[in-house]
Design a protein around this motif. Structure first.
Motif, PDB file in Angstrom:
ATOM      1  N   GLU A   1      -6.458  12.475 -19.909  1.00 16.34           N
ATOM      2  CA  GLU A   1      -6.166  11.319 -18.555  1.00 16.34           C
ATOM      3  C   GLU A   1      -7.223  10.295 -18.414  1.00 16.34           C
ATOM      4  N   VAL A   2      -6.489   8.750 -17.991  1.00 10.23           N
ATOM      5  CA  VAL A   2      -6.485   8.239 -17.646  1.00 10.23           C
ATOM      6  C   VAL A   2      -6.871   8.148 -15.831  1.00 10.23           C
ATOM      7  N   VAL A   3      -7.174   8.414 -14.884  1.00  8.73           N
ATOM      8  CA  VAL A   3      -6.908   8.762 -13.549  1.00  8.73           C
ATOM      9  C   VAL A   3      -7.408   6.623 -13.098  1.00  8.73           C
ATOM     10  N   GLN A   4      -6.163   6.664 -12.202  1.00  6.63           N
ATOM     11  CA  GLN A   4      -6.132   5.083 -11.741  1.00  6.63           C
ATOM     12  C   GLN A   4      -5.697   5.011 -10.276  1.00  6.63           C
ATOM     13  N   VAL A   5      -6.860   4.107  -9.760  1.00  2.91           N
ATOM     14  CA  VAL A   5      -6.456   3.812  -8.980  1.00  2.91           C
ATOM     15  C   VAL A   5      -6.286   2.236  -8.035  1.00  2.91           C
ATOM     16  N   TYR A   6      -5.539   2.205  -7.003  1.00  3.18           N
ATOM     17  CA  TYR A   6      -4.390   0.823  -7.176  1.00  3.18           C
ATOM     18  C   TYR A   6      -4.986   0.572  -5.123  1.00  3.18           C
ATOM     19  N   VAL A   7      -4.801  -0.316  -4.801  1.00  5.46           N
ATOM     20  CA  VAL A   7      -5.016  -0.777  -3.156  1.00  5.46           C
ATOM     21  C   VAL A   7      -4.171  -1.733  -3.368  1.00  5.46           C
ATOM     22  N   ARG A   8      -3.184  -1.513  -1.972  1.00  2.51           N
ATOM     23  CA  ARG A   8      -2.752  -2.602  -1.460  1.00  2.51           C
ATOM     24  C   ARG A   8      -2.877  -3.252  -0.407  1.00  2.51           C
ATOM     25  N   LYS A   9      -3.403  -3.902   0.778  1.00  3.98           N
ATOM     26  CA  LYS A   9      -3.017  -4.478   1.952  1.00  3.98           C
ATOM     27  C   LYS A   9      -2.008  -4.646   2.388  1.00  3.98           C
ATOM     28  N   MET A  10      -1.536  -3.966   3.276  1.00  3.96           N
ATOM     29  CA  MET A  10      -0.275  -3.316   4.277  1.00  3.96           C
ATOM     30  C   MET A  10      -0.536  -4.686   4.892  1.00  3.96           C
ATOM     31  N   ASN A  11       0.898  -5.001   5.111  1.00  5.90           N
ATOM     32  CA  ASN A  11       1.963  -5.761   6.107  1.00  5.90           C
ATOM     33  C   ASN A  11       1.286  -7.025   5.163  1.00  5.90           C
ATOM     34  N   ASP A  12       0.848  -7.291   3.963  1.00  3.73           N
ATOM     35  CA  ASP A  12       0.436  -8.583   3.285  1.00  3.73           C
ATOM     36  C   ASP A  12       1.376  -8.896   2.220  1.00  3.73           C
ATOM     37  N   VAL A  13       2.688  -9.585   2.831  1.00  2.07           N
ATOM     38  CA  VAL A  13       3.666  -9.949   2.021  1.00  2.07           C
ATOM     39  C   VAL A  13       3.127 -11.143   1.075  1.00  2.07           C
ATOM     40  N   GLU A  14       2.896 -11.431   1.102  1.00  5.57           N
ATOM     41  CA  GLU A  14       2.413 -13.033   0.107  1.00  5.57           C
ATOM     42  C   GLU A  14       1.663 -11.837  -1.380  1.00  5.57           C
ATOM     43  N   GLY A  15       1.000 -10.797  -0.812  1.00  9.10           N
ATOM     44  CA  GLY A  15      -0.143 -10.166  -1.431  1.00  9.10           C
ATOM     45  C   GLY A  15       0.392  -9.556  -3.108  1.00  9.10           C
ATOM     46  N   PRO A  16      -0.668  -9.334  -4.085  1.00  9.56           N
ATOM     47  CA  PRO A  16       0.689  -8.062  -4.636  1.00  9.56           C
ATOM     48  C   PRO A  16       0.923  -7.012  -4.432  1.00  9.56           C
ATOM     49  N   LEU A  17       1.573  -6.566  -4.908  1.00  8.09           N
ATOM     50  CA  LEU A  17       2.621  -5.126  -4.686  1.00  8.09           C
ATOM     51  C   LEU A  17       1.249  -4.016  -4.930  1.00  8.09           C
ATOM     52  N   LYS A  18       0.877  -4.221  -5.472  1.00  8.40           N
ATOM     53  CA  LYS A  18      -0.568  -3.532  -5.915  1.00  8.40           C
ATOM     54  C   LYS A  18      -1.441  -3.542  -6.860  1.00  8.40           C
ATOM     55  N   THR A  19      -3.128  -3.588  -6.762  1.00  6.50           N
ATOM     56  CA  THR A  19      -3.884  -4.021  -7.657  1.00  6.50           C
ATOM     57  C   THR A  19      -4.778  -3.175  -8.214  1.00  6.50           C
ATOM     58  N   LEU A  20      -5.190  -3.093  -9.003  1.00  7.76           N
ATOM     59  CA  LEU A  20      -6.122  -2.362  -9.920  1.00  7.76           C
ATOM     60  C   LEU A  20      -7.298  -2.465  -9.522  1.00  7.76           C
ATOM     61  N   ARG A  21      -8.451  -1.457  -8.847  1.00  7.76           N
ATOM     62  CA  ARG A  21      -9.625  -1.064  -8.129  1.00  7.76           C
ATOM     63  C   ARG A  21     -10.355  -0.256  -8.399  1.00  7.76           C
ATOM     64  N   GLY A  22      -9.915   0.803  -9.664  1.00  6.76           N
ATOM     65  CA  GLY A  22     -10.815   1.931  -9.923  1.00  6.76           C
ATOM     66  C   GLY A  22      -9.865   2.707 -11.027  1.00  6.76           C
ATOM     67  N   PHE A  23     -10.478   2.813 -12.274  1.00  5.30           N
ATOM     68  CA  PHE A  23     -10.348   4.287 -13.205  1.00  5.30           C
ATOM     69  C   PHE A  23     -11.357   4.667 -13.789  1.00  5.30           C
ATOM     70  N   LYS A  24     -11.446   5.794 -14.532  1.00  2.00           N
ATOM     71  CA  LYS A  24     -11.788   6.805 -15.257  1.00  2.00           C
ATOM     72  C   LYS A  24     -10.729   7.677 -16.028  1.00  2.00           C
ATOM     73  N   ARG A  25     -11.962   7.612 -17.047  1.00  2.00           N
ATOM     74  CA  ARG A  25     -10.821   8.296 -18.063  1.00  2.00           C
ATOM     75  C   ARG A  25     -11.495  10.075 -17.969  1.00  2.00           C
TER      76      ARG A  25
END
Length: 864
Positions: A781-805
């Motif tokens: 399995e590839v565990v994926q970690v995404y981050v979103r800055k809350m209340n940031d209406v112009e920013g990405p919905l989520k963006t990958l910031r870590g993963f591990k096979r």
């Protein structure tokens, strides 16, 4: 030239007797040696050394050096080498450690081939020097881009991690005295199509946020974390300035902000674009000075504007001191490779030819291909297939196609395993029915008239060859051809009997007498120069450095004779020559007839998709759905879609293996097919990897590095580089989302444990995720970690910031730890106009894909 060589030899002999000049002293730093050498050069010699084909300077013992070599997924344009999957396939592995191993192997093979070439006096062979223009770390923002296959996908973080591994594998250990190779991060910056407008495109509406959060992070990572030694500037303009003439990009951002110390090379012909296309310079003299002053150090060109730098100095456009500054970077690169020093000092010079396509490298190619396989659909667990099946049909235009496995910018392996070959390794011959079925793009087949033509009373086409490019002098060979022509130098020792691999020409002559009035077509693919003349009328006269398909219709009248002459020449020394040619009558594909061939067979493996003959760099190609190397829509070609629907209607169980370097809109195929396996362009062992997955000898673990959209209507204007609505980061209505991929087992992801829930702006936290393999098979399995800055209406919905096979045996669990360092929470701050970590609340998502249903959530507070 002979006099210069004699003088150079005398000089070197004298120095051996009486001592070395400083630039020849390996005990000095590369910069000290470069400055000393520059002090001994004429201005004209300095300019010549700043061209990608740097000519020798015999009087100083300086050898010729070619800056342009390619190592995209193995040695390009080289025979009997290991060919790994295209980078987009490697990205699907989410395995940056394996990617490092791949490029460590690639650099070993490069050095071994280079070492052998030097021993044979061929060190100046094209595409075989120690500077490699790899990796391509542009963001694959739009699936229509034909060169997206060369990249590591649509995500800046994944691209960064993969790119760092590529550079480290190519350049060798950071503490090594000499670099194994010089890697190159390209194309800087904001570059991802269209191919057909790249020489004129002006990107003047890109937001600072898109620039810094999407288009620049991978370049910054490779500069600051991998110490990449070259950066290639792109063709297009950014805010009215050509990228290779942008002081903002090449000096302020790259050098001043990021600390890049090494050389910038132009994309090929980019400096000529200044005056030919962008119209920002009046001529080559002004273009050369503009490019150098902005920060470009080496020109890859066709004609070389940099050769006019002495004239630019005379005109007062640039100073010789400025040229010296740029040439210093160029020469430092060469000294750092050790190519001016004795082999006894350079450990890489001892790498033997035995490493090339060695058993270890073959195993690595297979492992990389296996890890790239991405299972998108598996209705009723039709996969894996049973070996006890009485009969299975293997059909489709890519089932037995070796070139489709190899992608673009490729080398040529000793053996390429097609999907059909791979399936043959699993089943007895009597259990397999094979038929091509249909063409990739055309729902017409060609009834060949090659055998119905004649010349000088002999059936077929008369072929005449010369071992020069000009159809002159002594004829090297004759041949009579009665079947469609299929000739190539790839992996061969000659083009045809007695014909050289390079620099030859061939004339093909035939007379065809029409039996009825109708429209016939020439179908051809070639790399080289080709001209077709029928009864004195020229139907085609075009150079092509890639073997792409051409279709040329011509009308014939009953009873009339047509004298056909085709002239082909291998004009590009750096391209493997090839010619495929057929002509005749087109007949519509009868899908009912195709289905009738499958009577008594229930299970069908259909191998389709597209190929690098259709998507790639600036290709002379315009057929429905494709333009200039790009796509105009992202649907599966109609010829295949119709066949799959016919198979569904006939009640067949269909496993669709999709070969492509980009996302295909497979919405109808989710209905017409039971299983869908995304196989990319899998390299020399791609077909074996497909078969291993189909029959359960390898449990698929690939994850999509790009979004698979539902249809072309989800895409915006191709030339609009705004990220709104593009990729998983700014849209959530995908057919198959980024990070998605199925397994033959089931993984359960539990609630994560955080080392802290509130941190300062410079702190790192650890996320520990429990993962259980709840199925009956061992799997990854590839565990994926995404981050979103809350209340940031112009920013990405989520963006990958870590993963591990993680590999987990059936029935077992594992605690998977992933660190999130301060850069994991870094976003563009509109107020400060820079990337920074700002206090506030952040959502951390973790799971098995970017799809919200596959993710769990935790909240992190970042304090003042």
């Amino acid at each position: 030239m002979k006099r210069g060589l004699i003088i150079g030899t005398i000089l070197l002999f004298s120095l051996n007797l009486f001592g070395q000049l400083p630039y020849q002293n390996p005990k000095l730093t590369s910069e000290e040696r470069a400055k000393d050498l520059i002090s001994r050069l004429s201005l004209q010699e300095k300019a010549a050394l700043m061209c990608d084909q740097s000519e020798a300077i015999p009087r100083l013992g300086i050898k010729k050096f070619n800056w342009w070599s390619e190592a995209l997924h193995g040695l390009a344009q080289s025979n009997d080498v290991t060919v790994f999957p295209e980078p987009i396939g490697m990205a699907a592995s989410f395995d940056d450690k394996l990617v490092y191993n791949v490029f460590d192997a690639v650099s070993d093979e490069f050095r071994a081939k280079y070492n052998q070439a030097r021993k044979n006096g061929e060190e100046n062979r094209a595409f075989l020097n120690l500077s490699v223009w790899t990796p391509n770390i542009n963001i694959f923002r739009d699936p229509r881009w034909g060169r997206g296959q060369e990249t590591y996908g649509e995500d800046p973080y994944l691209t960064s991690r993969m790119g760092i591994s590529v550079v480290n594998g190519l350049q060798g250990p950071s503490d090594s005295r000499y670099k194994k190779l010089l890697a190159c991060a390209k194309h800087f910056a904001v570059h991802s199509g269209p191919e057909w407008s790249r020489h004129t495109l002006n990107l003047n509406n890109i937001s600072p946020r898109d620039l810094w959060e999407t288009y620049l992070p991978a370049f910054k990572s490779l500069v600051q974390e991998a110490d990449v030694r070259e950066v290639m500037c792109a063709y297009q303009r950014l805010d009215d300035e050509p990228c290779c003439g942008s002081n903002r990009l090449l000096e302020k951002i790259l050098r001043d902000d990021w600390g890049f110390k090494y050389l910038v090379v132009s994309d090929c012909g980019a400096i000529a674009d200044f005056y030919n296309n962008h119209k920002v310079s009046s001529d080559d003299v002004h273009a050369a000075s503009k490019a150098v002053l902005a920060g470009t150090d080496v020109e890859c060109g066709f004609g070389y504007a940099f050769g006019k730098l002495p004239q630019a100095v005379q005109k007062g456009l640039i100073t010789e001191d400025e040229i010296n500054k740029h040439l210093t970077r160029v020469l430092v690169g060469r000294f750092d490779l050790g190519e001016m020093d004795s082999d006894s000092l350079v450990s890489w010079s001892k790498i033997p030819m035995s490493v090339v396509n060695s058993k270890d490298h073959q195993k690595l190619a297979l492992q990389m291909a296996q890890e790239s396989m991405t299972l998108l659909q598996n209705k009723n667990n039709i996969l894996p297939l049973s070996r006890s099946v009485k009969k299975i049909a293997v059909i489709g235009p890519n089932a037995d196609e070796k070139p489709v496995m190899l992608g673009n910018y490729n080398g040529y392996p000793a053996n390429t395993v097609t999907v059909l070959d791979g399936i043959k390794s699993k089943l007895p011959a009597g259990a397999i029915f094979y038929d091509k079925g249909c063409d990739i793009t055309e729902d017409m087949i060609t009834e060949s008239f090659v055998g119905n033509s004649s010349f000088d009373g002999k059936k077929g086409i008369k072929a005449t060859y010369w071992n020069n490019k000009d159809f002159k002098g002594d004829v090297a060979a004759h041949d009579q051809i009665t079947n469609p022509i299929q000739l190539t130098t790839a992996g061969q020792h000659q083009f045809s009997t007695g014909i050289n691999l390079k620099g030859f020409s061939g004339k093909y002559e035939a007379v065809y007498k029409a039996l009825r009035s109708e429209m016939l077509v020439f179908k051809l693919e070639y790399a080289g120069r080709c001209q077709i003349v029928v009864n004195g009328d020229t139907l085609l006269n075009k150079d092509s450095y890639q073997a792409v398909p051409f279709r040329i219709p011509f009308k014939v009248e009953s009873g009339k004779e047509y004298k056909i002459e085709i002239r082909y020449s291998a004009v590009f020394d750096w391209v493997n020559a090839s010619l495929k040619l057929n002509f005749g009558r087109e007949i519509p594909v009868n899908y009912d007839d195709l289905i009738n061939k499958l009577k008594g067979i229930d299970e069908v493996v259909f191998v389709g998709g597209i190929s690098s003959k259709l998507e790639g760099e600036e290709m002379p190609l315009e057929i429905p759905g494709f333009k200039g190397g790009d796509r105009t829509d992202i649907n599966l070609p109609a010829s295949q879609r119709k066949y799959l629907q016919a198979l569904k209607k006939a009640g067949k169980k269909v496993v669709f293996v999709n070969c492509s370097g980009s996302a295909i809109a497979l919405t109808p195929e989710t209905e017409s097919c039971d299983a869908i396996l995304q196989a990319w362009y899998g390299g020399q062992s791609g077909g074996q990897a497909v078969a291993d997955v189909l029959f359960g000898d390898y449990n698929p673990s690939g994850k999509l590095p790009v979004t698979f959209y539902k249809n072309s209507e989800q895409l915006g204007n191709f030339e609009d580089y705004s990220m709104k609505g593009r990729t998983y980061r700014f849209m959530n209505n995908a057919l198959f989302p980024f990070g998605y991929g199925l397994s033959y087992t089931t993984f359960n992801i539990g609630a994560a444990r955080l080392s802290k829930t509130a941190i300062g702006t410079n702190e790192t936290i650890q996320l520990t995720v429990p993962v259980t393999n709840a199925g009956l098979r061992d799997g990854v399995e590839v565990v994926q970690v995404y981050v979103r800055k809350m209340n940031d209406v112009e920013g990405p919905l989520k963006t990958l910031r870590g993963f591990k096979r993680v590999e987990i045996p059936a029935g077992k669990s594992q605690q998977v730890s992933i660190n999130l360092n301060p850069s994991s929470f870094e976003f563009f701050d509109l107020r400060q106009q820079k990337m920074t970590v700002t206090p506030g609340e952040y959502e951390v998502y973790y799971g098995s894909s970017s799809d919200s249903k596959d993710l769990k959530t935790a909240i992190i507070s970042i304090l003042q």
